[in-house]
Enzyme design. Structure first.
Site, short mmCIF file in Angstrom:
data_model
loop_
_atom_site.label_atom_id
_atom_site.label_comp_id
_atom_site.label_asym_id
_atom_site.label_seq_id
_atom_site.Cartn_x
_atom_site.Cartn_y
_atom_site.Cartn_z
N GLU A 30 -13.28 50.08 -20.21
CA GLU A 30 -12.02 51.09 -19.44
C GLU A 30 -10.95 51.33 -20.39
OE1 GLU A 30 -12.23 51.26 -14.91
OE2 GLU A 30 -11.22 49.47 -15.13
N HIS A 81 -9.44 43.46 -14.93
CA HIS A 81 -9.22 44.91 -14.93
C HIS A 81 -7.48 45.07 -15.58
CE1 HIS A 81 -7.78 48.81 -13.39
NE2 HIS A 81 -8.73 48.95 -13.23
P1 PGA Z 1 -9.64 55.87 -12.47
O1 PGA Z 1 -9.52 54.46 -12.32
O2 PGA Z 1 -10.98 56.38 -12.18
O3 PGA Z 1 -8.72 56.37 -11.53
O4 PGA Z 1 -9.19 56.36 -13.81
C1 PGA Z 1 -10.60 53.57 -12.93
C2 PGA Z 1 -10.17 52.06 -12.97
O5 PGA Z 1 -9.20 51.58 -13.18
O6 PGA Z 1 -11.13 51.25 -12.52
#
Ligand code: PGA
Length: 243
Positions: free
Chosen positions: A160, A87
Site C-alpha cells: 500500500e 497498516h
Molecule cells: P483506499 O484505502 O482504498 O481508500 O485508498 C486502502 C487502505 O488504506 O487499505
C-alpha cells in the site's frame, strides 16, 4: 489455472454498509475470496450476517497494560479469520514500528489467525528514490525474526503506497499499473523460496475504474480496498473484475 483473487474491504473507522449484511451481497462472494474488516464493535454483526471477517489490528501480547488494545486471541474468539498488521494508518497514528508489526504477524500466525502484513513507502520516500529500501526494511524485520519459520502459506502481504491511499478522496489516483506491478515483483523477489506463492495485494485507491487493469498484472493477487469498499455498487464492480 485461473487465479483466485483476494479482496479485503477495509472499512476503517466507518460504519458497516447496510447492503453488506444482506445475504448474497458482493461482500459474501467466495470467488474471489472476500473478507471484510469492520470496526471491532461490528465484527459480531458481520459474522452473524455470514461474512468472512478480519480485524483491522491486534496486539502481539496476550494481555497486559496496553490501554485500548485487543489481543489476537480475543479477535480469534470473536470469529476473525484474518488480521491486518501494520497498516500505514496504524504506523502513522499509533506509533507501530517494523518490530512491533513483525511481532503482531508472528503472534497472529501462532494462534492460527491469518496475518496480512501491510507495507508501503510514503510520498517523500518515493520522491527520494527509496521505495525499494523502505520495502526491504519493512519486510526484513519479519524475515529475520527468530520465529519466522512459523509463517506458512497462511500469510498475505498488502503493498500500500501511502501516497496513493485515498483518505476518502474518490478522485485520488492509484499507483500506475506499471509502478504497482514493479513494486509487487520486487517484494516477491525478497521472499524465500517456500513463500513465493504468498498473495500480494495492492492497496491505495483501487476502485471500480482501475481494478481490472491492476488485477491483470502477474504479481497482483488481489486488493485491500478502503474508500471504494464502502460503496456497495463500486465494490460489486471490483468483485466482478476479480471474478
Ligand atoms: P483506499 O484505502 O482504498 O481508500 O485508498 C486502502 C487502505 O488504506 O487499505
Amino acid at each position: 489455472m485461473k487465479k483466485k483473487f483476494f479482496l479485503g474491504a477495509n472499512w476503517k473507522m466507518n460504519a458497516t454498509p447496510a447492503a453488506a449484511l444482506v445475504a448474497g451481497s458482493p461482500y459474501h462472494a467466495t470467488d474471489p475470496t472476500v473478507v471484510v474488516f469492520p470496526m471491532v464493535t461490528e465484527i459480531e454483526k458481520c459474522k452473524k450476517a455470514g461474512l468472512t471477517v478480519g480485524a483491522q489490528c491486534g496486539h502481539a501480547k496476550a494481555s497486559g497494560a496496553f490501554t485500548g488494545d485487543i489481543p489476537m486471541q480475543t479477535l480469534k474468539d470473536l470469529g476473525c479469520t484474518y488480521v491486518l498488521c501494520g497498516h500505514s494508518e496504524r504506523r502513522q497514528y499509533h506509533g507501530e514500528t517494523d518490530d512491533s508489526v513483525a511481532e503482531q504477524v508472528i503472534a497472529a500466525s501462532t494462534l492460527g489467525l491469518i496475518p496480512i502484513l501491510c507495507i508501503g513507502e510514503k510520498a517523500d520516500e518515493r520522491a527520494a528514490g527509496k521505495t525499494h529500501d523502505v520495502l526491504k526494511r519493512q519486510l526484513s524485520c519479519l524475515l529475520s525474526h527468530s520465529q519466522f519459520s512459523i509463517i506458512n502459506s497462511q500469510f498475505l502481504i498488502a503493498y500500500e503506497p501511502v501516497w496513493a491511499i485515498s483518505g476518502g478522496d474518490p478522485n485520488k489516483p492509484a499507483a500506475t499499473t506499471e509502478d504497482a506491478e514493479s513494486a509487487h515483483r520486487f517484494i516477491r523477489s525478497l521472499l524465500p523460496k517456500e513463500l513465493q506463492s504468498t498473495p500480494i495485494l495492492y492497496g491505495g485507491s483501487m476502485k471500480a475504474s482501475n481494478a481490472k487493469e491492476l488485477l491483470a498484472q502477474p504479481n497482483i493477487d488481489g486488493g485491500l480496498i478502503g474508500g471504494a469498499s464502502l460503496k456497495p455498487e463500486d465494490f460489486g464492480t471490483i468483485v466482478e473484475a476479480a471474478a
